[in-house]
Scaffold this motif. Structure first.
Motif, mmCIF file in Angstrom:
data_model
loop_
_atom_site.group_PDB
_atom_site.id
_atom_site.type_symbol
_atom_site.label_atom_id
_atom_site.label_comp_id
_atom_site.label_asym_id
_atom_site.label_seq_id
_atom_site.Cartn_x
_atom_site.Cartn_y
_atom_site.Cartn_z
ATOM 1 N N VAL A 1 3.749 -8.743 6.007
ATOM 2 C CA VAL A 1 4.267 -7.504 6.594
ATOM 3 C C VAL A 1 3.238 -7.073 7.634
ATOM 4 O O VAL A 1 2.079 -6.825 7.274
ATOM 5 C CB VAL A 1 4.433 -6.392 5.526
ATOM 6 C CG1 VAL A 1 5.002 -5.130 6.163
ATOM 7 C CG2 VAL A 1 5.313 -6.866 4.382
ATOM 8 N N ALA A 2 3.663 -7.051 8.873
ATOM 9 C CA ALA A 2 2.744 -6.750 9.991
ATOM 10 C C ALA A 2 1.464 -7.588 9.875
ATOM 11 O O ALA A 2 0.355 -7.075 10.046
ATOM 12 C CB ALA A 2 2.436 -5.255 10.029
ATOM 13 N N GLY A 3 1.644 -8.857 9.530
ATOM 14 C CA GLY A 3 0.513 -9.789 9.506
ATOM 15 C C GLY A 3 -0.293 -9.811 8.209
ATOM 16 O O GLY A 3 -1.139 -10.675 8.014
ATOM 17 N N LYS A 4 0.017 -8.891 7.272
ATOM 18 C CA LYS A 4 -0.748 -8.857 6.010
ATOM 19 C C LYS A 4 0.123 -9.395 4.878
ATOM 20 O O LYS A 4 1.331 -9.175 4.876
ATOM 21 C CB LYS A 4 -1.165 -7.416 5.677
ATOM 22 C CG LYS A 4 -2.107 -6.808 6.679
ATOM 23 C CD LYS A 4 -2.860 -5.633 6.009
ATOM 24 C CE LYS A 4 -3.865 -5.028 6.942
ATOM 25 N NZ LYS A 4 -3.279 -4.074 7.898
ATOM 26 N N ASN A 5 -0.491 -10.006 3.889
ATOM 27 C CA ASN A 5 0.271 -10.569 2.781
ATOM 28 C C ASN A 5 1.149 -9.500 2.111
ATOM 29 O O ASN A 5 0.655 -8.419 1.751
ATOM 30 C CB ASN A 5 -0.678 -11.186 1.742
ATOM 31 C CG ASN A 5 0.083 -11.779 0.581
ATOM 32 O OD1 ASN A 5 0.421 -11.088 -0.374
ATOM 33 N ND2 ASN A 5 0.406 -13.054 0.695
ATOM 34 N N ALA A 6 2.438 -9.817 1.942
ATOM 35 C CA ALA A 6 3.395 -8.813 1.456
ATOM 36 C C ALA A 6 3.120 -8.426 0.005
ATOM 37 O O ALA A 6 3.154 -7.240 -0.349
ATOM 38 C CB ALA A 6 4.809 -9.339 1.604
ATOM 39 N N ALA A 7 2.852 -9.422 -0.853
ATOM 40 C CA ALA A 7 2.639 -9.126 -2.278
ATOM 41 C C ALA A 7 1.405 -8.250 -2.457
ATOM 42 O O ALA A 7 1.398 -7.311 -3.269
ATOM 43 C CB ALA A 7 2.511 -10.420 -3.072
ATOM 44 N N GLU A 8 0.349 -8.549 -1.667
ATOM 45 C CA GLU A 8 -0.876 -7.717 -1.758
ATOM 46 C C GLU A 8 -0.622 -6.317 -1.192
ATOM 47 O O GLU A 8 -1.124 -5.326 -1.714
ATOM 48 C CB GLU A 8 -2.027 -8.389 -0.997
ATOM 49 C CG GLU A 8 -2.585 -9.582 -1.757
ATOM 50 C CD GLU A 8 -3.482 -10.469 -0.908
ATOM 51 O OE1 GLU A 8 -3.942 -10.020 0.160
ATOM 52 O OE2 GLU A 8 -3.689 -11.633 -1.316
ATOM 53 N N THR A 9 0.178 -6.252 -0.152
ATOM 54 C CA THR A 9 0.490 -4.943 0.441
ATOM 55 C C THR A 9 1.276 -4.094 -0.561
ATOM 56 O O THR A 9 1.005 -2.911 -0.751
ATOM 57 C CB THR A 9 1.315 -5.131 1.737
ATOM 58 O OG1 THR A 9 0.565 -5.951 2.613
ATOM 59 C CG2 THR A 9 1.635 -3.812 2.413
#
Ligand SMILES: NC(=O)c1ccc[n+]([C@@H]2O[C@H](COP(=O)([O-])OP(=O)(O)OC[C@H]3O[C@@H](n4cnc5c(N)ncnc54)[C@H](O)[C@@H]3O)[C@@H](O)[C@H]2O)c1
Ligand SMILES: O=C(O)C[C@H](O)C(=O)O
Length: 329
Positions: free
Chosen positions: A201-209
């Motif tokens: 999501v916007a370049g960051k890992n989705a699960a971590e976000t």
């Protein structure tokens, strides 16, 4: 330069998805704004008149790319020279119908259609099965078309993919355009697994976000997997415009390619990747280029994902055994 029109066959053309789909194909959204098309509409005999009505409306749109419409109840005519086939018409499950009855009834539709594709379609035929149970209907059609490369038979999980994009965008306060590399694994059924562990999501890992396994397990996955039933409950009819939209997306991406750094989800014959038994038509992460697709390789599958992929794949293996037992493949 004048381009040769692409022959697009749509089955179930008089149905609700057909009505949402045909106008978008004729306007250039399936293949591209510069690609002329000829439509072949396949329907059962009692629905031919309704298909004619839709064809009249297509005429009345005066789409510059639409170079002809043919309506028939004969699969051999419908698939003659077909370059793209959208198999939408299927036998819905009715009250009291067992799973085996449903598979058998659909075998009666998809086996002859697969044979007609085998015998009459163009060499570059691409098939998308939308009609449920989509993955196993695609398997039945593919088995009846031994002369067509197996990978040309695909099943639609793009609607699930699109549903998952929106749910994740809502949760993360982003837009669907910010999300990449989401995957639907398995069957287009309630066992499907929408996987955000490799998504960004916007370049960051989705699960971590998201950082909320409870939301993932108890809200996100069931919402996506049971969305079809929720739409039926709300509308009193199954999804139509969103299903047609996903069919457009599936074929457009297959033909025109995935964006750099992204992938999509397609139900395709398994080559054994990720431990999915070879031959079943299961959803995978795929990239597409020049009209071909490839499974994204090398993804790390964690325990949470493994159990869910295995459960959906088990269901697909059972459906394959059932249609094998019925002599449909
Ligand atoms: N894969 C997905 O994501 C997804 C999503 C939504 C709906 N679906 C499925 O798509 C299918 C169609 O949905 P719909 O809402 O358009 O249904 P519908 O009942 O409105 O239309 C189906 C049409 O298929 C026709 N048909 C039946 N047998 C046929 C045959 N042998 N040859 C040609 N046409 C035939 C019927 O006459 C009817 O006009 C259903 O199976 C539905 O469950 C799949
Ligand atoms: O037609 C259905 O049963 C539901 C459909 O497959 C959907 O996902 O909307």
């Amino acid at each position: 330069m004048t381009r040769t029109p692409v022959n697009v066959t749509v089955t179930g053309a008089a149905g609700q998805i057909g009505y949402a789909l045909l106008f978008r194909i004729a306007s250039g959204q399936l293949l591209g704004a510069d690609v002329p098309v000829k439509l072949r509409l396949l329907e059962i005999t009692p629905a031919l008149k309704a298909a004619e009505g839709t064809a009249m409306e297509l005429d009345d749109c005066a789409f510059p790319l639409l170079q002809g419409i043919e309506i028939t109840d004969d699969p051999n005519v419908a698939f003659d020279g077909a370059n793209v086939a959208l198999l939408v018409g299927a036998r819905p499950r009715t009250k009291g119908m067992e799973r085996g009855d449903l598979l058998e009834a659909n075998g009666g539709i998809f086996k002859p259609q697969g044979k007609a594709i085998n015998d009459h379609a163009a060499d570059d035929i691409k098939v998308l099965v939308v009609g449920n149970p989509a993955n196993t209907n695609a398997l039945i059609a593919q088995a009846a078309a031994p002369d067509v490369p197996a990978e040309r038979f695909t099943a639609m999980t793009r609607l699930d993919h699109n549903r998952a994009l929106t749910q994740l965008a809502k949760k993360t306060g982003s837009t669907v355009a910010d999300i990449k590399r989401l995957t639907i694994w398995g069957n287009h059924s309630a066992t499907q697994y929408p996987d955000i562990f490799h998504a960004t999501v916007a370049g960051k890992n989705a699960a971590e976000t998201v950082n909320d396994e409870k939301w993932l397990a108890d809200e996100f996955i069931p919402t996506v997997a049971k969305r079809g039933a929720a739409i039926i409950e709300a509308r009193g009819a199954s999804s139509a415009a969103s299903a047609a939209n996903a069919a457009i997306d599936h074929v457009y991406t297959w033909v025109n390619g995935t964006a750099e750094g992204d992938w999509t989800s397609m139900g395709i014959p398994s080559d054994g990747s990720y431990g999915v038994p070879e031959g079943i038509i299961s959803s995978f992460p795929v990239t597409t280029k020049d009209g071909s697709y490839e499974i994204v390789q090398g993804l790390d599958i964690n325990e949470f994902s493994r159990a869910r992929i295995d459960a959906s794949v088990k269901e697909l293996s059972e459906e394959r055994e059932a249609v094998r037992g019925l002599g449909l493949i």
